[in-house]
Each structure stands twice: as structure tokens, then as C-alpha cells.
Design a protein around this motif. Sequence first.
Motif, PDB file in Angstrom:
ATOM      1  N   TRP A 105      12.751   6.230  -9.874  1.00 30.90           N
ATOM      2  CA  TRP A 105      14.206   6.250  -9.709  1.00 30.90           C
ATOM      3  C   TRP A 105      14.845   4.994 -10.294  1.00 30.90           C
ATOM      4  O   TRP A 105      15.902   5.059 -10.919  1.00 30.90           O
ATOM      5  CB  TRP A 105      14.569   6.393  -8.237  1.00 30.90           C
ATOM      6  N   ALA A 106      14.209   3.841 -10.085  1.00 29.86           N
ATOM      7  CA  ALA A 106      14.757   2.584 -10.601  1.00 29.86           C
ATOM      8  C   ALA A 106      14.953   2.643 -12.108  1.00 29.86           C
ATOM      9  O   ALA A 106      15.894   2.039 -12.644  1.00 29.86           O
ATOM     10  CB  ALA A 106      13.838   1.423 -10.230  1.00 29.86           C
ATOM     11  N   ILE A 107      14.116   3.392 -12.793  1.00 34.99           N
ATOM     12  CA  ILE A 107      14.236   3.505 -14.243  1.00 34.99           C
ATOM     13  C   ILE A 107      15.250   4.572 -14.637  1.00 34.99           C
ATOM     14  O   ILE A 107      16.159   4.308 -15.421  1.00 34.99           O
ATOM     15  CB  ILE A 107      12.855   3.781 -14.882  1.00 34.99           C
ATOM     16  N   VAL A 108      15.138   5.799 -14.100  1.00 36.06           N
ATOM     17  CA  VAL A 108      16.033   6.876 -14.547  1.00 36.06           C
ATOM     18  C   VAL A 108      17.484   6.658 -14.126  1.00 36.06           C
ATOM     19  O   VAL A 108      18.391   7.204 -14.751  1.00 36.06           O
ATOM     20  CB  VAL A 108      15.543   8.289 -14.126  1.00 36.06           C
ATOM     21  N   SER A 109      17.716   5.860 -13.100  1.00 36.55           N
ATOM     22  CA  SER A 109      19.094   5.629 -12.651  1.00 36.55           C
ATOM     23  C   SER A 109      19.720   4.396 -13.289  1.00 36.55           C
ATOM     24  O   SER A 109      20.889   4.108 -13.042  1.00 36.55           O
ATOM     25  CB  SER A 109      19.141   5.507 -11.124  1.00 36.55           C
ATOM     26  N   ASP A 110      18.983   3.684 -14.126  1.00 36.86           N
ATOM     27  CA  ASP A 110      19.478   2.473 -14.771  1.00 36.86           C
ATOM     28  C   ASP A 110      19.935   2.794 -16.194  1.00 36.86           C
ATOM     29  O   ASP A 110      19.104   3.024 -17.077  1.00 36.86           O
ATOM     30  CB  ASP A 110      18.384   1.406 -14.804  1.00 36.86           C
ATOM     31  N   PRO A 111      21.250   2.806 -16.449  1.00 43.05           N
ATOM     32  CA  PRO A 111      21.726   3.180 -17.782  1.00 43.05           C
ATOM     33  C   PRO A 111      21.266   2.232 -18.882  1.00 43.05           C
ATOM     34  O   PRO A 111      21.170   2.630 -20.041  1.00 43.05           O
ATOM     35  CB  PRO A 111      23.255   3.153 -17.631  1.00 43.05           C
ATOM     36  N   GLU A 112      20.947   1.000 -18.539  1.00 43.34           N
ATOM     37  CA  GLU A 112      20.493   0.038 -19.540  1.00 43.34           C
ATOM     38  C   GLU A 112      19.105   0.389 -20.080  1.00 43.34           C
ATOM     39  O   GLU A 112      18.712  -0.114 -21.125  1.00 43.34           O
ATOM     40  CB  GLU A 112      20.463  -1.378 -18.941  1.00 43.34           C
ATOM     41  N   ARG A 113      18.381   1.242 -19.382  1.00 47.18           N
ATOM     42  CA  ARG A 113      17.011   1.556 -19.788  1.00 47.18           C
ATOM     43  C   ARG A 113      16.873   2.911 -20.466  1.00 47.18           C
ATOM     44  O   ARG A 113      15.797   3.256 -20.946  1.00 47.18           O
ATOM     45  CB  ARG A 113      16.115   1.492 -18.552  1.00 47.18           C
ATOM     46  N   ALA A 114      17.936   3.688 -20.525  1.00 50.36           N
ATOM     47  CA  ALA A 114      17.858   5.057 -21.057  1.00 50.36           C
ATOM     48  C   ALA A 114      17.275   5.116 -22.459  1.00 50.36           C
ATOM     49  O   ALA A 114      16.442   5.980 -22.762  1.00 50.36           O
ATOM     50  CB  ALA A 114      19.233   5.714 -21.021  1.00 50.36           C
ATOM     51  N   LEU A 115      17.668   4.201 -23.327  1.00 52.84           N
ATOM     52  CA  LEU A 115      17.175   4.236 -24.703  1.00 52.84           C
ATOM     53  C   LEU A 115      15.698   3.879 -24.805  1.00 52.84           C
ATOM     54  O   LEU A 115      15.069   4.125 -25.835  1.00 52.84           O
ATOM     55  CB  LEU A 115      18.000   3.300 -25.596  1.00 52.84           C
ATOM     56  N   ASN A 116      15.115   3.312 -23.744  1.00 51.80           N
ATOM     57  CA  ASN A 116      13.696   2.960 -23.751  1.00 51.80           C
ATOM     58  C   ASN A 116      12.779   4.167 -23.596  1.00 51.80           C
ATOM     59  O   ASN A 116      11.588   4.059 -23.874  1.00 51.80           O
ATOM     60  CB  ASN A 116      13.384   1.960 -22.637  1.00 51.80           C
ATOM     61  N   TYR A 117      13.291   5.286 -23.121  1.00 53.20           N
ATOM     62  CA  TYR A 117      12.410   6.434 -22.881  1.00 53.20           C
ATOM     63  C   TYR A 117      13.020   7.782 -23.268  1.00 53.20           C
ATOM     64  O   TYR A 117      12.288   8.759 -23.416  1.00 53.20           O
ATOM     65  CB  TYR A 117      11.948   6.480 -21.417  1.00 53.20           C
TER      66      TYR A 117
END
Length: 162
Positions: A17-29
Motif C-alpha cells: 500500500w505504501a508504494i501504490v498509494s504514493d503518487p511520487e512512485r507511480a513511474l517506478n513501476y
Amino acid sequence: MRVNGDRLLSAPIEDVWAIVSDPERALNYMSGVTRWEVAGDIRTGLGARYRMLFRIGAAELGGLVEVVEFDEPCDLAWTSVTGLDHRGRWRLREAAGGRTRVEFRLAYVVAGAGLSGWLAERIAAPTVSRHVGQTLRQLDRLVEQEQLRERAARRRAGAIGG
């Protein structure tokens, strides 16, 4: 057109959740997504808006999307406000052994009346399907890398403190 995929990740639901809910990380995956940036005062959560672009072949399609469901740590859904008419959804469910079942869904409508719109949706479907599968694989790798980094940091902290 609806496309979805799912994957079992070897990580607790809170880590995913910490990853999918963080808009700053979307381009990483997120495969095929070339832009995902905050477009408003709300960074995350219900009502947050993002400008996004999605590559389908040589074209980049997208627009403004808004988060319409945010149920931590299980469900995050968005819908288009402008641009490409689409909806996206992340569903996370706890699984045995501290793992997480992740489902990613995209539904989209290609502009165009009748046969031309229907045909464009069908032509785009294999590409969108590949992006959904690749997104889940890349998310799995990113979660695994995060876990390895955290374990290494704990080992270093233990070595320094001990």
C-alpha cells in the motif's frame, strides 16, 4: 474495454500500500505510464488529482484523473476527469504467510462512434494487457527491493550498535 491482472506478492499489505498509494512512485513501476504528477492541493487520498499520460504504441493518451476511492490499505480507484475516458483500481488483500494478493484493473473507452471506436479498443487491448502484467511484475520487484534495503539497513544498524 476492461483489462485486469493479479499477483501474489511476498510482502505485508502495508508495504505494498505504501508504494501504490504514493503518487511520487507511480513511474517506478507503472508500465506504459509516462507521466503521473499531482495536480492540486491534495497529494493523496480521496479527491487527489493527477495528470497522467499512458503510452499506447506511438501515442500518449491521458489527461486528468481523480481518486474516487481510497480505503487504506485495501482499495484505491481513480476515474478520468478529462482526456482518455478510463478508470483504474488497485485491490490489495492480505494472504497467508504475510503476503498480499494484488489486483490491478483498467477500464477504458476509446473515443469514436460505432465501429471505429470498437476497433480502436480491440487494437489497444493487447498492449494495455501487457502493460498491466508488466506493472504487476515491476511492483513485485520494487516491493522486494524495498524489503532488501530495509533488511540491509537493520543489519548495518545492528552492526554499528553492537
